[in-house]
Structures are given as structure tokens and as C-alpha cells.
Motif scaffolding. Structure first.
Motif, PDB file in Angstrom:
ATOM      1  N   ASP A 151       0.928  -1.288   0.062  1.00 46.87           N
ATOM      2  CA  ASP A 151       0.096   0.156   0.133  1.00 46.87           C
ATOM      3  C   ASP A 151       0.763   1.163   0.040  1.00 46.87           C
ATOM      4  N   LEU A 152       0.311   2.506  -0.429  1.00 46.91           N
ATOM      5  CA  LEU A 152       1.130   3.499  -0.571  1.00 46.91           C
ATOM      6  C   LEU A 152       0.279   4.414   0.529  1.00 46.91           C
ATOM      7  N   VAL A 153       1.215   5.008   1.432  1.00 46.64           N
ATOM      8  CA  VAL A 153       0.505   5.786   2.479  1.00 46.64           C
ATOM      9  C   VAL A 153       1.430   7.346   2.465  1.00 46.64           C
ATOM     10  N   PHE A 154       0.624   8.009   3.248  1.00 43.00           N
ATOM     11  CA  PHE A 154       1.456   9.475   3.637  1.00 43.00           C
ATOM     12  C   PHE A 154       1.794   9.140   4.977  1.00 43.00           C
ATOM     13  N   LEU A 155       3.072   9.891   5.404  1.00 42.36           N
ATOM     14  CA  LEU A 155       3.525   9.989   6.715  1.00 42.36           C
ATOM     15  C   LEU A 155       3.381  11.274   7.459  1.00 42.36           C
ATOM     16  N   PHE A 156       2.952  11.376   8.503  1.00 45.73           N
ATOM     17  CA  PHE A 156       2.532  12.607   9.372  1.00 45.73           C
ATOM     18  C   PHE A 156       3.883  13.174  10.025  1.00 45.73           C
ATOM     19  N   ASN A 157       3.997  14.560   9.492  1.00 46.30           N
ATOM     20  CA  ASN A 157       5.536  15.100  10.015  1.00 46.30           C
ATOM     21  C   ASN A 157       5.136  15.861  11.416  1.00 46.30           C
ATOM     22  N   SER A 158       5.493  15.392  12.284  1.00 51.66           N
ATOM     23  CA  SER A 158       5.106  15.800  13.605  1.00 51.66           C
ATOM     24  C   SER A 158       5.998  17.018  13.963  1.00 51.66           C
ATOM     25  N   ARG A 159       6.991  17.346  13.217  1.00 51.87           N
ATOM     26  CA  ARG A 159       8.012  18.311  13.415  1.00 51.87           C
ATOM     27  C   ARG A 159       7.579  19.828  12.865  1.00 51.87           C
ATOM     28  N   LEU A 160       6.626  19.572  11.930  1.00 48.13           N
ATOM     29  CA  LEU A 160       6.125  20.552  11.416  1.00 48.13           C
ATOM     30  C   LEU A 160       4.929  21.228  12.485  1.00 48.13           C
ATOM     31  N   LYS A 161       4.596  20.584  13.499  1.00 45.76           N
ATOM     32  CA  LYS A 161       3.819  21.424  14.493  1.00 45.76           C
ATOM     33  C   LYS A 161       4.444  22.303  15.080  1.00 45.76           C
ATOM     34  N   LEU A 162       5.617  22.322  15.240  1.00 45.46           N
ATOM     35  CA  LEU A 162       6.462  23.504  16.098  1.00 45.46           C
ATOM     36  C   LEU A 162       6.660  24.619  15.117  1.00 45.46           C
ATOM     37  N   PHE A 163       6.659  24.456  13.806  1.00 44.22           N
ATOM     38  CA  PHE A 163       6.961  25.841  13.038  1.00 44.22           C
ATOM     39  C   PHE A 163       5.851  25.657  11.958  1.00 44.22           C
ATOM     40  N   PRO A 164       4.609  25.832  12.323  1.00 42.62           N
ATOM     41  CA  PRO A 164       3.704  25.583  11.128  1.00 42.62           C
ATOM     42  C   PRO A 164       3.506  26.689  10.307  1.00 42.62           C
ATOM     43  N   LYS A 218       1.401  28.438   6.934  1.00 38.51           N
ATOM     44  CA  LYS A 218      -0.120  28.297   6.816  1.00 38.51           C
ATOM     45  C   LYS A 218      -0.553  27.533   5.787  1.00 38.51           C
ATOM     46  N   LEU A 219       0.360  27.306   4.500  1.00 38.14           N
ATOM     47  CA  LEU A 219      -0.164  26.562   3.400  1.00 38.14           C
ATOM     48  C   LEU A 219       0.848  25.056   3.523  1.00 38.14           C
ATOM     49  N   LYS A 220       1.603  24.997   4.343  1.00 38.88           N
ATOM     50  CA  LYS A 220       2.614  23.837   4.442  1.00 38.88           C
ATOM     51  C   LYS A 220       2.036  22.474   4.600  1.00 38.88           C
ATOM     52  N   SER A 221       1.863  21.353   4.062  1.00 38.82           N
ATOM     53  CA  SER A 221       1.501  20.224   4.352  1.00 38.82           C
ATOM     54  C   SER A 221       2.069  19.649   5.364  1.00 38.82           C
ATOM     55  N   LYS A 222       1.429  19.010   6.374  1.00 43.95           N
ATOM     56  CA  LYS A 222       2.106  18.244   7.433  1.00 43.95           C
ATOM     57  C   LYS A 222       2.384  16.809   7.050  1.00 43.95           C
ATOM     58  N   TRP A 223       1.768  16.471   5.819  1.00 48.33           N
ATOM     59  CA  TRP A 223       2.069  14.920   5.550  1.00 48.33           C
ATOM     60  C   TRP A 223       3.128  14.812   4.527  1.00 48.33           C
ATOM     61  N   SER A 224       4.016  13.847   4.394  1.00 50.38           N
ATOM     62  CA  SER A 224       5.194  13.572   3.626  1.00 50.38           C
ATOM     63  C   SER A 224       4.764  12.757   2.531  1.00 50.38           C
ATOM     64  N   ASN A 225       5.777  12.880   1.434  1.00 47.11           N
ATOM     65  CA  ASN A 225       5.582  12.139   0.160  1.00 47.11           C
ATOM     66  C   ASN A 225       4.889  10.564   0.594  1.00 47.11           C
ATOM     67  N   PRO A 226       4.325   9.951  -0.377  1.00 44.97           N
ATOM     68  CA  PRO A 226       3.953   8.788  -0.170  1.00 44.97           C
ATOM     69  C   PRO A 226       4.966   7.432  -0.236  1.00 44.97           C
ATOM     70  N   PHE A 227       4.986   6.670   1.008  1.00 44.06           N
ATOM     71  CA  PHE A 227       5.766   5.794   1.126  1.00 44.06           C
ATOM     72  C   PHE A 227       5.220   4.439   0.803  1.00 44.06           C
ATOM     73  N   LYS A 228       5.734   3.362   0.475  1.00 47.50           N
ATOM     74  CA  LYS A 228       5.263   1.932   0.435  1.00 47.50           C
ATOM     75  C   LYS A 228       5.411   1.413   1.759  1.00 47.50           C
ATOM     76  N   VAL A 229       4.208   0.562   1.847  1.00 50.45           N
ATOM     77  CA  VAL A 229       4.287  -0.235   3.223  1.00 50.45           C
ATOM     78  C   VAL A 229       5.041  -1.608   2.887  1.00 50.45           C
ATOM     79  N   VAL A 230       5.877  -2.014   3.986  1.00 47.87           N
ATOM     80  CA  VAL A 230       6.406  -3.228   3.791  1.00 47.87           C
ATOM     81  C   VAL A 230       6.254  -4.292   4.406  1.00 47.87           C
ATOM     82  N   ASN A 231       5.821  -3.890   5.902  1.00 48.37           N
ATOM     83  CA  ASN A 231       5.404  -4.898   6.876  1.00 48.37           C
ATOM     84  C   ASN A 231       4.663  -4.190   7.787  1.00 48.37           C
ATOM     85  N   VAL A 232       3.450  -4.890   8.378  1.00 46.64           N
ATOM     86  CA  VAL A 232       2.584  -4.414   9.364  1.00 46.64           C
ATOM     87  C   VAL A 232       2.906  -5.363  10.423  1.00 46.64           C
TER      88      VAL A 232
END
Length: 122
Positions: A60-73, A75-89
Motif C-alpha cells: 500500500d502507498l501511505v502518507f506519513l505525518f510529519n510531527s516536527r512541522l507542528k512546532l513551526f507551522p 499556513k499552506l505547508k502540508s504536514k503529510w510527507s511523500n507517499p511511502f510504500k508499506v513493507v510490513n505491518v
């Protein structure tokens, strides 16, 4: 003399009236408590009904939440990083992701990822 006539000097009647009032107050409090419990149960049901269960599979392709952007938000910057591929769950919610170029794999909490919905119509 007038004030004494208005007072209820019958102790048995006054005590009975006071006990009745206390019982009415206690019954009113119990009814309010029961109403609050029913209200909370209904609101929890409505809230839980709207939550989508997120289950990830390998590939599956997923977005990753970037929690560091919460510190320096931004206005139009997305908090979700590029799509990543799931290897294992893992069974307890940890998800192993692989970067786009396939060089790096890392584990993250499953609550930090969400499904990538492709708009290409593949």
C-alpha cells in the motif's frame, strides 16, 4: 408575635417535609446523572460510527505525518510527507515503511500514516 405564628413548631411535620424535599432533590440528581450517561453513550456511538478503520497491507502507498512541522507551522505547508510504500505491518500497529527510492526502511506508529488515494485512475 406575628413571626411566631408563621413558624411551623410541629417538629414531626417539619422533619417529614424536610425529608421529602431531600428525597426529591436526590431523585432529581439521579435523573440528571442517568440522562448524562445516556447522552454520553449516544454521542460516543455517533462519534465511533464516523471513524474509519485503517488497515494497511504490504504494498500500500501511505502518507506519513510529519510531527516536527507542528512546532513551526506554515499556513499552506502540508504536514503529510511523500507517499511511502508499506513493507510490513505488525499486529500491534507498527508499520514498516520504505522510501520512494527503496534505499531506506523504517518503522513508525500506525497512527502517523494514512492511505494515499491515487487520482490517476490506475
Amino acid at each position: 408575635m406575628c413571626a411566631l405564628k408563621r413558624l411551623n413548631l410541629d417538629w414531626a411535620k417539619a422533619a417529614n417535609l424536610r425529608l421529602t424535599q431531600l428525597n426529591e432533590i436526590q431523585e432529581l440528581c439521579f435523573h440528571a446523572y442517568e440522562s448524562a450517561v445516556v447522552y454520553k453513550e449516544r454521542m460516543k456511538f455517533i462519534h465511533d460510527k464516523k471513524i474509519l478503520k485503517r488497515e494497511f497491507k504490504s504494498g500500500d502507498l501511505v502518507f506519513l505525518f510529519n510531527s516536527r512541522l507542528k512546532l513551526f507551522p506554515g499556513k499552506l505547508k502540508s504536514k503529510w510527507s511523500n507517499p511511502f510504500k508499506v513493507v510490513n505491518v505488525s499486529p500491534y500497529g507498527a508499520v514498516e515503511l520504505e522510501s520512494e527510492d527503496g534505499l531506506r526502511t523504517f518503522k513508525v506508529n500506525g497512527q502517523r500514516v494514512k492511505h494515499y488515494l491515487d487520482t490517476d485512475g490506475e
